[in-house]
Design a protein around this motif. Sequence first.
Motif, PDB file in Angstrom:
ATOM      1  N   ARG A   1      -6.610  -3.532  13.786  1.00 46.92           N
ATOM      2  CA  ARG A   1      -7.887  -4.004  13.243  1.00 46.92           C
ATOM      3  C   ARG A   1      -8.955  -4.135  14.317  1.00 46.92           C
ATOM      4  NH1 ARG A   1      -7.899  -9.525  14.818  1.00 46.92           N
ATOM      5  NH2 ARG A   1      -5.820 -10.415  14.775  1.00 46.92           N
TER       6      ARG A   1
ATOM      7  N   TRP B   1      -4.382  -4.938  18.357  1.00 45.65           N
ATOM      8  CA  TRP B   1      -3.988  -4.729  16.956  1.00 45.65           C
ATOM      9  C   TRP B   1      -4.872  -3.632  16.375  1.00 45.65           C
ATOM     10  CZ3 TRP B   1       0.396  -6.888  16.294  1.00 45.65           C
ATOM     11  CH2 TRP B   1       0.681  -8.148  16.822  1.00 45.65           C
TER      12      TRP B   1
ATOM     13  N   ARG C   1      -4.131   5.128   8.628  1.00 49.00           N
ATOM     14  CA  ARG C   1      -2.874   4.598   8.099  1.00 49.00           C
ATOM     15  C   ARG C   1      -2.001   4.012   9.192  1.00 49.00           C
ATOM     16  NH1 ARG C   1      -0.797   8.367   3.107  1.00 49.00           N
ATOM     17  NH2 ARG C   1      -2.839   8.839   2.271  1.00 49.00           N
ATOM     18  N   LEU C   2      -2.604   3.246  10.089  1.00 48.00           N
ATOM     19  CA  LEU C   2      -1.802   2.556  11.096  1.00 48.00           C
ATOM     20  C   LEU C   2      -1.143   1.355  10.438  1.00 48.00           C
ATOM     21  CD1 LEU C   2      -4.329   2.680  14.063  1.00 48.00           C
ATOM     22  CD2 LEU C   2      -2.542   4.309  13.447  1.00 48.00           C
ATOM     23  N   LEU C   3      -0.005   0.943  10.978  1.00 55.54           N
ATOM     24  CA  LEU C   3       0.669  -0.232  10.437  1.00 55.54           C
ATOM     25  C   LEU C   3       0.016  -1.459  11.062  1.00 55.54           C
ATOM     26  CD1 LEU C   3       4.294   1.139  10.626  1.00 55.54           C
ATOM     27  CD2 LEU C   3       2.644   1.287   8.774  1.00 55.54           C
ATOM     28  N   PRO C   4      -0.625  -2.295  10.254  1.00 58.32           N
ATOM     29  CA  PRO C   4      -1.464  -3.370  10.818  1.00 58.32           C
ATOM     30  C   PRO C   4      -0.660  -4.416  11.585  1.00 58.32           C
ATOM     31  CG  PRO C   4      -1.303  -3.569   8.423  1.00 58.32           C
ATOM     32  CD  PRO C   4      -0.684  -2.260   8.786  1.00 58.32           C
ATOM     33  N   TRP C   5       0.642  -4.486  11.363  1.00 59.10           N
ATOM     34  CA  TRP C   5       1.440  -5.525  12.032  1.00 59.10           C
ATOM     35  C   TRP C   5       2.033  -5.036  13.351  1.00 59.10           C
ATOM     36  CZ3 TRP C   5       2.481  -3.647   7.137  1.00 59.10           C
ATOM     37  CH2 TRP C   5       3.480  -2.680   7.055  1.00 59.10           C
TER      38      TRP C   5
ATOM     39  N   TRP D   1      -1.113 -10.620  13.578  1.00 63.00           N
ATOM     40  CA  TRP D   1      -1.848  -9.370  13.407  1.00 63.00           C
ATOM     41  C   TRP D   1      -2.915  -9.463  12.328  1.00 63.00           C
ATOM     42  CZ3 TRP D   1      -1.212  -7.430   8.481  1.00 63.00           C
ATOM     43  CH2 TRP D   1      -0.108  -7.910   7.760  1.00 63.00           C
ATOM     44  N   GLN D   2      -2.820 -10.498  11.506  1.00 67.31           N
ATOM     45  CA  GLN D   2      -3.775 -10.588  10.411  1.00 67.31           C
ATOM     46  C   GLN D   2      -5.156 -10.953  10.912  1.00 67.31           C
ATOM     47  OE1 GLN D   2      -2.067 -13.256   7.447  1.00 67.31           O
ATOM     48  NE2 GLN D   2      -2.337 -11.546   6.053  1.00 67.31           N
ATOM     49  N   ASP D   3      -6.149 -10.392  10.251  1.00 67.32           N
ATOM     50  CA  ASP D   3      -7.523 -10.748  10.582  1.00 67.32           C
ATOM     51  C   ASP D   3      -7.887 -11.961   9.735  1.00 67.32           C
ATOM     52  OD1 ASP D   3      -9.943 -10.721  11.676  1.00 67.32           O
ATOM     53  OD2 ASP D   3     -10.640  -8.892  10.714  1.00 67.32           O
TER      54      ASP D   3
ATOM     55  N   ASP E   1       0.829  -1.200   0.000  1.00 68.38           N
ATOM     56  CA  ASP E   1       0.000   0.000   0.000  1.00 68.38           C
ATOM     57  C   ASP E   1       0.873   1.263   0.000  1.00 68.38           C
ATOM     58  OD1 ASP E   1      -1.939   1.858   0.269  1.00 68.38           O
ATOM     59  OD2 ASP E   1      -2.831   1.028   2.089  1.00 68.38           O
TER      60      ASP E   1
ATOM     61  N   VAL F   1       3.613   6.785   5.075  1.00 64.85           N
ATOM     62  CA  VAL F   1       3.821   6.944   6.519  1.00 64.85           C
ATOM     63  C   VAL F   1       5.311   6.815   6.833  1.00 64.85           C
ATOM     64  CG1 VAL F   1       3.395   5.904   8.773  1.00 64.85           C
ATOM     65  CG2 VAL F   1       1.518   6.152   7.144  1.00 64.85           C
TER      66      VAL F   1
ATOM     67  N   LYS G   1       0.031   4.157   0.600  1.00 63.57           N
ATOM     68  CA  LYS G   1      -0.297   5.038   1.718  1.00 63.57           C
ATOM     69  C   LYS G   1       0.514   4.678   2.952  1.00 63.57           C
ATOM     70  CE  LYS G   1      -4.915   6.189   0.222  1.00 63.57           C
ATOM     71  NZ  LYS G   1      -6.349   6.021   0.458  1.00 63.57           N
ATOM     72  N   ILE G   2       0.782   3.374   3.114  1.00 63.11           N
ATOM     73  CA  ILE G   2       1.593   2.939   4.248  1.00 63.11           C
ATOM     74  C   ILE G   2       3.050   3.344   4.026  1.00 63.11           C
ATOM     75  CG2 ILE G   2       2.466   0.877   5.384  1.00 63.11           C
ATOM     76  CD1 ILE G   2      -0.246   1.144   6.272  1.00 63.11           C
TER      77      ILE G   2
ATOM     78  N   ILE H   1       8.768  -1.333   6.999  1.00 65.96           N
ATOM     79  CA  ILE H   1       7.516  -1.229   6.243  1.00 65.96           C
ATOM     80  C   ILE H   1       7.377  -2.370   5.229  1.00 65.96           C
ATOM     81  CG2 ILE H   1       6.141   0.204   4.696  1.00 65.96           C
ATOM     82  CD1 ILE H   1       6.332   1.794   7.094  1.00 65.96           C
TER      83      ILE H   1
ATOM     84  N   LEU I   1       4.421 -14.614  13.448  1.00 68.65           N
ATOM     85  CA  LEU I   1       4.703 -13.360  12.750  1.00 68.65           C
ATOM     86  C   LEU I   1       3.455 -12.780  12.095  1.00 68.65           C
ATOM     87  CD1 LEU I   1       8.041 -14.444  11.035  1.00 68.65           C
ATOM     88  CD2 LEU I   1       7.777 -12.869  12.942  1.00 68.65           C
TER      89      LEU I   1
ATOM     90  N   PRO J   1       7.481  -6.449   6.640  1.00 63.69           N
ATOM     91  CA  PRO J   1       6.241  -6.910   7.281  1.00 63.69           C
ATOM     92  C   PRO J   1       5.041  -6.877   6.347  1.00 63.69           C
ATOM     93  CG  PRO J   1       7.135  -4.960   8.420  1.00 63.69           C
ATOM     94  CD  PRO J   1       8.091  -5.307   7.348  1.00 63.69           C
TER      95      PRO J   1
END
Lengths: 280, 261
Positions: free
Chosen positions: B126, B124, B81-85, A270-272, A169, A175, A171-172, A190, A267, A193
């Motif tokens: 999310r 997190w 725009r937070l870093l999801p990890w 964090w994923q949904d 992304d 950041v 946009k990320i 960035i 690792l 990950p």
Amino acid sequence: MAMTVDLPALEQTAAPRAAPARWSRYARPALGLLVPVVCALGWELVVGLGYSNGRLVPPPSKVFQTIVELARSGELARHILATLWRVGAGFALGVIAGTIMGAISGYWDFAKRLLDPTVQALRAIPSLAWVPLFVLWLGIFETSKVALIAVGVFFPIYLGVMGAILSVDRKIVEVGRVFRLSGPAMIRRILLPAVLPAYVVALRVGLGLGWMFVVAAELIGASEGLGYLLLDGQQLGKPAQILAAIVIFAILGKLTDWLIEVAAAPLLRWQDAFGARGGR
Amino acid sequence: MLALKDVGKTYPNGVHALERFSAEIPPGEIIAIIGGSGCGKSTLLRAIAGLDRASAGSVTLDNAVITSPHAKIGIIFQEPRLLPWLSVADNIGFGLADLPADIRRERVASALARVGLTDKASAWPRELSGGQAQRVAIARALVPQPEVLLLDEPFSALDAFTRRDLQDHLLDLWADARPTLILVTHDVDEAVVLADRVLVMRPRPGRLFETITINLARPRDRKSELFDTFKRRVLTALDRSLDRSVRDVTDKSSAGEAMWW
């Protein structure tokens, strides 16, 4: 006060809901086992009752017996180790090459325009078509087999890494720019990950292809390995040995895939994930 | 002092997004930039942030010319725009990587407390609601203690109640260190609640149309009559800015446009 009134009611609704959840946790995989188990038991019964001699399609007990015999003589370990070594070496080479090439093509537009068409053209060649050439170039022993597996593993890794980097992304990344990350910091904090989930998928696809190609490589000419067991079983008319090798392939393939999944899980917490909650 | 001098931007595809925008913004002032779509608001903000270079003119902060992101300038986008990890706490501390771990932890903890999300420290991104996520984004931008904080329609994706809540919260946070705030918005209410000065822009090409000073004491009462007066003034300016028959107030070169119709 309202809380204390509500609590018993909540417990009441929660309790019956928990039970089906626990039930379905075991029932769902069990449901998937139903068809193969019924088929296996059915066949065992058919052969056991003498309706079929089971010579071409040996019953499960015969296959199991073959595995035990092979294991006892030490043959099985030798074949498994040979195959594992080939897959491991080919997978490692394919992953290294695919990751480096994919990263370069994904990160650097010029390299992508320079290299990608060639790689895509090579990808269009059925990988087994390389076999005669590899045998000529690298001999009929280990090197050509490992090379074939590496070629099979390379493409999904290459595509996965390149695609993952290209789809990070913007946009990320911005950041990262706002916080003035240097090039290496941008990659480490960035890009890596962000790319990791797709990379794990690529590794698993690559490993699957590695197992596919090790069979092809060992069918072509080998004196040991699970693929050799297949060929030997065919030539000597031992279907139980062929099925035994197939079963072991299945177990090893699933096991190594699971190892990648387990290694990557911490690792990717964090994923949904769709599957994380039992995937409805 | 943040000085914008004749800032202009023409994109490579020929779109003339911004023309000769000038303003001087003293430290601690809150500026709202408002205008119809295509009036170059976001372009201007990105030029101040150093994310895109202006093609004409200059942006200077205390005599430093801004051409790339600057340590003293923070930005909050429309999306969090937070870093999801990264956990919420690690997201807030993202810009503090150079500091020793204990100082970083301390600052993150106080920022978390300040935005009221201490209990979400290890969650997190999310798992947050839209408003919570944007609060984390605000904390992340404020924690490195910027002198200028840019906000690009930061609350436009939120529902009306959350938006109002966060506007008040932003003022609260601003009062801690009083950075310069430059807020791009299309919400008149938001502009009048927050800003010392409202800069109204007009489109094609984007340029400054009118400046309205809001000399209302804070906290401002959204229901007061004076508040309505200012709102009406901004609305009138906005309407006039979109009316092509109205000449630019600050314009010196609109002769061509005056003859347009």
